[in-house]
Design a protein around this motif. Structure first.
Motif, short mmCIF file in Angstrom:
data_model
loop_
_atom_site.label_atom_id
_atom_site.label_comp_id
_atom_site.label_asym_id
_atom_site.label_seq_id
_atom_site.Cartn_x
_atom_site.Cartn_y
_atom_site.Cartn_z
N GLU A 118 0.83 -1.20 0.00
CA GLU A 118 0.00 0.00 0.00
C GLU A 118 0.87 1.25 0.00
OE1 GLU A 118 -3.54 -1.95 2.81
OE2 GLU A 118 -2.20 -0.41 3.61
N PHE A 119 0.56 2.19 -0.88
CA PHE A 119 1.19 3.50 -0.88
C PHE A 119 0.12 4.52 -0.53
CE2 PHE A 119 4.45 2.11 -4.34
CZ PHE A 119 5.14 1.36 -3.39
N TRP A 120 0.28 5.19 0.62
CA TRP A 120 -0.70 6.16 1.10
C TRP A 120 -0.31 7.53 0.55
CZ3 TRP A 120 -4.32 5.05 5.42
CH2 TRP A 120 -4.37 3.67 5.71
N TYR A 121 -1.12 8.02 -0.37
CA TYR A 121 -0.78 9.22 -1.13
C TYR A 121 -1.65 10.42 -0.71
CZ TYR A 121 -0.32 12.41 -5.11
OH TYR A 121 -0.10 13.51 -5.89
N ALA A 122 -0.99 11.51 -0.34
CA ALA A 122 -1.69 12.76 -0.02
C ALA A 122 -1.56 13.69 -1.22
CB ALA A 122 -1.07 13.42 1.21
N PRO A 123 -2.67 14.24 -1.73
CA PRO A 123 -2.60 15.12 -2.90
C PRO A 123 -1.66 16.30 -2.72
CG PRO A 123 -4.86 14.48 -2.47
CD PRO A 123 -4.05 13.97 -1.31
N SER A 124 -1.48 16.77 -1.49
CA SER A 124 -0.59 17.90 -1.23
C SER A 124 0.88 17.51 -1.32
CB SER A 124 -0.86 18.48 0.16
OG SER A 124 -0.42 17.56 1.17
N GLY A 125 1.15 16.21 -1.26
CA GLY A 125 2.53 15.75 -1.26
C GLY A 125 3.07 15.44 0.12
N ASN A 126 2.27 15.74 1.16
CA ASN A 126 2.71 15.45 2.53
C ASN A 126 1.50 15.04 3.37
OD1 ASN A 126 3.58 15.75 5.37
ND2 ASN A 126 5.44 16.62 4.47
N LEU A 127 1.56 13.87 3.95
CA LEU A 127 0.45 13.36 4.75
C LEU A 127 0.13 14.25 5.95
CD1 LEU A 127 1.65 9.67 4.61
CD2 LEU A 127 -0.60 10.42 3.79
N LYS A 128 1.13 14.95 6.44
CA LYS A 128 0.92 15.75 7.65
C LYS A 128 0.06 16.99 7.41
CE LYS A 128 5.16 14.51 10.13
NZ LYS A 128 6.36 15.06 10.79
N ASP A 129 -0.05 17.41 6.16
CA ASP A 129 -0.82 18.63 5.89
C ASP A 129 -2.26 18.50 6.37
OD1 ASP A 129 1.39 19.78 4.75
OD2 ASP A 129 0.80 19.36 2.68
N GLU A 130 -2.85 17.34 6.12
CA GLU A 130 -4.24 17.13 6.54
C GLU A 130 -4.31 16.81 8.04
OE1 GLU A 130 -8.24 14.68 5.19
OE2 GLU A 130 -6.40 14.53 4.04
N LYS A 140 -10.93 8.41 7.47
CA LYS A 140 -11.20 7.30 6.55
C LYS A 140 -10.58 7.60 5.19
CE LYS A 140 -15.14 5.29 6.40
NZ LYS A 140 -16.60 5.00 6.26
N CYS A 141 -9.86 6.61 4.65
CA CYS A 141 -9.16 6.78 3.38
C CYS A 141 -9.62 5.72 2.38
CB CYS A 141 -7.65 6.66 3.59
SG CYS A 141 -6.99 7.76 4.86
N ARG A 142 -9.91 6.15 1.18
CA ARG A 142 -10.33 5.19 0.16
C ARG A 142 -9.11 4.50 -0.44
NH1 ARG A 142 -10.25 6.90 -5.35
NH2 ARG A 142 -9.36 8.99 -5.60
N ALA A 143 -9.32 3.30 -0.94
CA ALA A 143 -8.26 2.52 -1.55
C ALA A 143 -8.54 2.35 -3.04
CB ALA A 143 -8.14 1.16 -0.89
N LYS A 144 -7.47 2.41 -3.82
CA LYS A 144 -7.56 2.24 -5.27
C LYS A 144 -6.64 1.09 -5.67
CE LYS A 144 -7.61 5.89 -7.86
NZ LYS A 144 -7.28 7.07 -8.71
N VAL A 145 -7.18 0.09 -6.32
CA VAL A 145 -6.39 -1.07 -6.74
C VAL A 145 -5.71 -0.78 -8.06
CG1 VAL A 145 -6.51 -3.47 -7.52
CG2 VAL A 145 -7.79 -2.75 -5.50
N CYS A 218 -5.43 8.96 -0.51
CA CYS A 218 -5.82 7.79 -1.31
C CYS A 218 -4.75 6.71 -1.17
CB CYS A 218 -5.98 8.18 -2.77
SG CYS A 218 -6.40 6.80 -3.86
N ILE A 219 -5.20 5.48 -0.94
CA ILE A 219 -4.27 4.36 -0.79
C ILE A 219 -4.17 3.64 -2.13
CG2 ILE A 219 -3.76 2.24 0.48
CD1 ILE A 219 -5.90 3.29 2.56
N TYR A 220 -2.98 3.69 -2.73
CA TYR A 220 -2.74 2.94 -3.96
C TYR A 220 -2.33 1.53 -3.55
CZ TYR A 220 -3.32 7.02 -6.89
OH TYR A 220 -3.87 8.09 -7.54
N HIS A 221 -3.16 0.56 -3.91
CA HIS A 221 -3.03 -0.80 -3.40
C HIS A 221 -2.59 -1.75 -4.53
CE1 HIS A 221 -5.09 -4.30 -1.02
NE2 HIS A 221 -3.79 -4.31 -0.90
#
Length: 306
Positions: A118-130, A140-145, A218-221
């Motif tokens: 799983e790669f947890w991707y933040a659109p801003s480029g940094n998970l801490k922003d949110e 809650k984070c959606r997953a994309k296969v 978004c979690i790239y799975h």
């Protein structure tokens, strides 16, 4: 008694359950087994995405996974390593142990419980922003296969799957009930404060008190990393789950293990990926282009182009 101690701890922290944390400490936990093909990219991706440190539980890996863990432990990225010798795949307990370690020993404000694929991707480029501004304690984070592309490393895959919203559609393509096109369940990021217990699969978390919001993360799975990897993973995982008394967990692995024992697992692989229907699935929009992850690796981590 163990849960009671955590309830008492959560009640003592209730005054800061939802307080924004301007500069949060973010810890990621990883439960791994034979992940040499993706673990190093996972660590690099999430370090660049803002993760401060990792806790890794290695469950009897027999490939280069332990060497990769030691490499990043020496660099200071991996803060804690647990060598778990259990063979009953007690995932819920093993992840809970890491969460508590993140909270008590590493001072985590937020925790992501992830798998190596799983790669947890933040659109801003940094998970801490949110995380920094959030007044919730569960996100809650959606997953994309991502669709498997043989002969290419996972990070370079550029085709995503649009899941079937109508279950009856799957029958039209003659796919497995556990195909890659089945909708994915959300996963969660949670605060360390108020934490009580993680659910199997990291899809839910018990908090006291609890305030949940939808996240832009978004979690790239990458659940299927090629035919040989899939066969090996399902056979080994199925054997472990047979030793776990909780029959309600790992249903898909149990199903695939039964297919293996019936001599039908390779046949089932084609029904999982929709290999025979690939062109039609593309035409119908169920397989589409998404270069988010490969672009990130090339632009941010200087990985080579195609």
């Amino acid at each position: 008694m163990y849960l009671l101690k955590k309830i008492i701890s959560a009640l003592l922290e209730v005054h800061k359950a939802y307080s924004p944390t301007p500069r949060p400490t973010l810890i990621m936990t990883l439960l791994v087994k034979n992940e040499e093909d993706i673990l190093e990219e996972n660590l690099k991706f999430h370090k660049a995405m803002g993760v401060d440190g990792f806790i890794v539980t290695d469950n009897n890996s027999t490939d280069r996974t332990p060497d990769i863990i030691r490499k990043y432990e020496a660099l200071g990225w991996v803060k804690k390593v647990i060598c778990e010798s259990g063979t009953n795949y007690n995932q819920k307990h093993w992840v809970d142990r890491m969460v508590w370690m993140a909270k008590k020993e590493l001072g985590a404000d937020w925790v992501i419980n992830a798998d190596a694929d799983e790669f947890w991707y933040a659109p801003s480029g940094n998970l801490k922003d949110e995380l920094a501004a959030s007044d919730a304690n569960v996100l809650k984070c959606r997953a994309k296969v991502m669709y498997p592309e043989e002969g290419k490393p996972c990070w370079a895959w550029s085709q995503a799957i649009c899941p079937f919203t109508d279950p009856s559609v799957s029958g039209g393509y003659e796919l497995s009930r556990y195909s890659l096109f089945v909708p994915q369940r959300d996963k969660v990021i949670h605060r360390a404060t108020s934490y009580l217990q993680i659910a199997t699969g990291n899809h839910k978390v018990l908090m006291l008190p609890r305030k949940e919001k939808r996240s832009a993360v978004c979690i790239y799975h990458y659940p299927v990393k090629g035919k040989e990897h899939f066969l090996r993973k399902m056979i080994n995982g199925g054997r472990q789950l047979e030793q776990n008394p909780h029959k309600h967990i790992g249903q898909h692995w149990r199903y695939f293990y039964q297919m293996y024992k019936a001599g039908r697992l390779e046949e089932e692989y084609e029904r999982i990926t929709g290999g025979a229907q690939y062109e039609q699935l593309c035409r119908d929009g169920y397989i589409y282009s998404d270069t988010t992850v490969p672009d990130y690796f090339r632009q941010r981590l200087n990985y080579p182009g195609p």
